[in-house]
Design an enzyme around this catalytic site. Structure first.
Site, mmCIF file in Angstrom:
data_model
loop_
_atom_site.group_PDB
_atom_site.id
_atom_site.type_symbol
_atom_site.label_atom_id
_atom_site.label_comp_id
_atom_site.label_asym_id
_atom_site.label_seq_id
_atom_site.Cartn_x
_atom_site.Cartn_y
_atom_site.Cartn_z
ATOM 1 C CD GLU A 152 -2.924 -1.073 2.335
ATOM 2 O OE1 GLU A 152 -3.936 -0.362 2.205
ATOM 3 O OE2 GLU A 152 -2.660 -1.719 3.359
ATOM 4 C CB SER A 207 -5.313 -1.619 -0.738
ATOM 5 O OG SER A 207 -5.193 -0.394 -0.068
ATOM 6 C CB SER A 224 -10.194 8.216 0.118
ATOM 7 O OG SER A 224 -8.931 8.015 -0.486
#
Length: 324
Positions: free
Chosen positions: A15, A165, A298
């Protein structure tokens, strides 16, 4: 006097790139009238401050200070934008707690607990929080495919236990696909969790501490164009993220109550984002993220905007809470 804020980003996991994007957004929106912001890159190779001209200055790990241009700078607070290890699994939190430096994420134990999907679900089990049926594997352990399928059924999800993720996640439809999926998960972690498939509406719920109060943000409904909410769906536009979610009043009440209960029961702080799937009106917990993505696109910033909270206000609140 303006506060010196270290925005840590990067990390040791897959990530890394996503964390760099989050950290740079935080740097962009922190109020320059209130804060001196310093980007601090944490990688396996080195820790360093990166200035606006991309000059690097090493971090003194003895006290987490930097010395650009010969002037020693110490930090009033650390803004944690590292997804995955070492920023989401408690390592950085423990380090800052030992040094006595306030930071924006929850404490080290809670960070480690929520990052470990298996331990999180085990801790919440006495509270009868609905979740998928699961099977646990450690690297080197014999794989009994028949026992796995008997317990969780097909299709099922194979996940790296400590990763984010959607790295190391596979959806398995046939017994013959199971071994490859397990090997994929073990590339990310030496622990694996295999979960039964839950078919229903998936939602993401942000819970934060804002102006001294625990606040549940507007809920996001997730519709993936792919087989599930994988990396492409999360970061490459292969999904619809609808805020507020198109769920009924009972579902909304149930998931808001449960997300807040989890936040308070676990003693979380700062930002969190929990994922649920509805079976009927009952939300089933998938996971809890304590260092969620913070780019403009996000989920948590989307939810904050829907609540009337700008990114500047959102980030300012995290520092204010950490310094309180």
């Amino acid at each position: 006097m303006k506060k010196n804020i270290a925005i840590i980003m990067g990390g040791y996991s897959s990530e890394y790139g996503i964390s760099m994007k989050s950290g740079n957004v935080v740097n962009k929106y922190l109020n320059p009238q209130k804060y001196n912001a310093y980007r601090v890159i944490v990688s396996k190779e080195k820790w360093f401050h990166l200035d606006k001209d991309d000059n690097e200055f090493p971090v003194d790990r003895a006290d987490f200070s930097i010395c650009p241009n010969g002037q020693k700078i110490q930090f009033d607070c650390v803004f944690n934008a590292i997804h995955g290890t070492p920023g989401e699994d408690g390592l950085m939190q423990a380090y800052f707690e030992l040094l006595g430096i306030p930071h924006t994420s929850c404490n080290h134990y809670e960070s480690a607990l929520t990052f470990n999907k298996r331990d999180l679900l085990s801790t919440l089990k006495p509270y009868a929080i609905p979740c998928a049926v699961s099977y646990h594997l450690n690297k080197g352990q014999d794989v009994d495919q028949d026992a796995i399928i008997k317990k969780v059924g097909l299709p099922c999800f194979v996940k790296a236990n400590r990763a984010g993720s959607s790295y190391g996640v596979s959806k398995v439809y046939q017994n013959s696909e199971l071994q490859k999926a397990i090997e994929t998960a073990f590339k990310e972690d030496d622990q694996v969790i295999i979960e039964s498939f839950l078919e229903g509406t998936e939602v993401s719920v942000g819970v934060i501490t804002y102006k001294g109060e625990v606040m549940v943000l507007p809920i996001t409904e997730i519709i993936s164009e792919n087989d599930f909410f994988d990396f492409e769906a999360k970061y490459q536009g292969k999904s619809q993220e609808i805020t507020p979610a198109r769920i009924n009043a009972t579902q909304e009440q149930n998931v808001r109550k449960l997300a807040k209960f989890i936040y308070q029961t676990l003693g979380l702080k700062g930002y969190t984002r929990s994922e649920f799937i509805f079976i009927g009106d009952v939300p089933h917990l998938l996971e809890v993220n304590t260092t969620p993505g913070l780019t403009e696109e996000s989920l948590l910033p989307q939810q904050a905007r829907e609540a009337g909270i700008s990114l500047e206000e959102l980030f300012d609140s995290a520092i204010t809470e950490a310094l309180t």
